[in-house]
Scaffold this motif. Structure first.
Motif, mmCIF file in Angstrom:
data_model
loop_
_atom_site.group_PDB
_atom_site.id
_atom_site.type_symbol
_atom_site.label_atom_id
_atom_site.label_comp_id
_atom_site.label_asym_id
_atom_site.label_seq_id
_atom_site.Cartn_x
_atom_site.Cartn_y
_atom_site.Cartn_z
ATOM 1 N N GLY A 140 0.833 -1.201 0.000
ATOM 2 C CA GLY A 140 0.000 0.000 0.000
ATOM 3 C C GLY A 140 0.861 1.241 0.000
ATOM 4 N N ASP A 141 0.355 2.319 -0.608
ATOM 5 C CA ASP A 141 1.034 3.625 -0.593
ATOM 6 C C ASP A 141 2.499 3.567 -1.029
ATOM 7 N N THR A 162 6.226 -0.008 8.585
ATOM 8 C CA THR A 162 5.655 0.511 7.336
ATOM 9 C C THR A 162 6.707 1.356 6.628
#
Ligand SMILES: N[C@@H](CCC[C@H](N)C(=O)O)C(=O)O
Length: 269
Positions: A103-104, A252
């Motif tokens: 993601g992202d 992350t």
């Protein structure tokens, strides 16, 4: 035979990824891992990553350092593999099964639970791993953490002032660490921010080390130097690390596919 590879990056920590699910590959030897990772004569990278089928997860990820040794964990490669996979994925590693989600422009990985017992690091003999009564030149009193691989973390006023190329290999190979160790020098700048440089076991200085960021964050939290959510700034960029109330570490950060190519296996065998 001709083999296809994908070159991936996680914050400048770079990987040659071979997919042994897509093609039958020869056995990975120490010599092959050394040759393919060599930046002078091979494709060159910080770690060779080999993806295989798994009986217990969606896939198995094997990790080889440039010294040819196979190891249990690589945080940045786990994000890169999640990005390659394209959706939520369970990844079997030598350090356990990891859940990752892309993601992202990167991925979030549940890196599991840290271990602090002296024999889980492992150390050669019992001692307090939170504030180890040992030192090498100006670096002393580290915290040891195993996050699937072994780390020693030194908190110092200015991590940029350390000659890591000189002291890193000395600590990595000290007999106190029977499986050798990844060496982290860290500066806490705020309760939610740490600067970090890493000498990686079997690889040397890299632009970023995901497991090093996890180990350093947890060490800082155990010493009450930071809160349970921090940004770790490495030479290659930032990682967000959370150590949850469930005792699990979540990381992350970015991952990118650089390019795809192929090579003649016999040139590196
Ligand atoms: N670059 C990695 C760590 C790779 C393995 C390490 N050198 C070891 O020997 O344990 C990361 O991003 O975590």
């Amino acid at each position: 035979m001709r083999a296809a590879f994908t070159k991936m990056h996680g914050l400048g920590n770079d990987f040659v990824v071979l997919d042994a699910r897509a093609a039958d590959l020869p056995v990975i030897t120490t010599g092959f891992a050394r040759a393919i990772t060599d930046r002078r004569t091979g494709i060159g990278c910080d770690q060779l990553i080999v993806l295989e089928p798994s009986d217990t997860a969606d896939l198995r990820m094997r990790i080889f350092n440039p010294d040819g040794g196979e190891v249990g964990a690589c945080g940045n490669a786990t994000r890169a593999v999640a990005l390659l996979h394209g959706s939520a994925v369970q990844i079997e590693t030598g350090g356990g099964i990891l859940n990752a989600r892309p993601g992202d422009g990167g991925a979030t990985v549940d890196m599991g639970q840290p271990r602090f017992d002296w024999d889980a690091i492992p150390l050669a003999y019992p001692m307090d791993t939170l504030a180890m009564p040992v030192g090498w030149e100006a670096l002393d009193n580290p915290t040891a953490v195993n996050v699937g691989n072994p780390h020693a973390v030194f908190f110092i006023p200015d991590c940029d002032a350390v000659d890591l190329a000189q002291i890193g290999p000395v600590i990595e190979q000290d007999p106190l660490f029977p499986e050798r160790v990844n060496v982290n020098v860290a500066t806490v700048t705020d309760r939610d921010h740490i600067r970090l440089r890493v000498w990686e076991r079997g690889a040397g200085i890299t632009r970023a080390c995901g497991t090093g960021a996890c180990a350093t964050a947890v060490a800082a939290m155990r010493r009450n130097l930071t809160d349970r959510e921090v940004t770790v700034t490495l030479p290659g960029g930032d990682l967000q690390i959370v150590w949850g109330e469930d005792n699990r570490i979540r990381m992350t950060g970015p991952a990118t596919e650089a390019y795809r190519g192929s090579f003649e296996w016999d040139d590196f065998a």
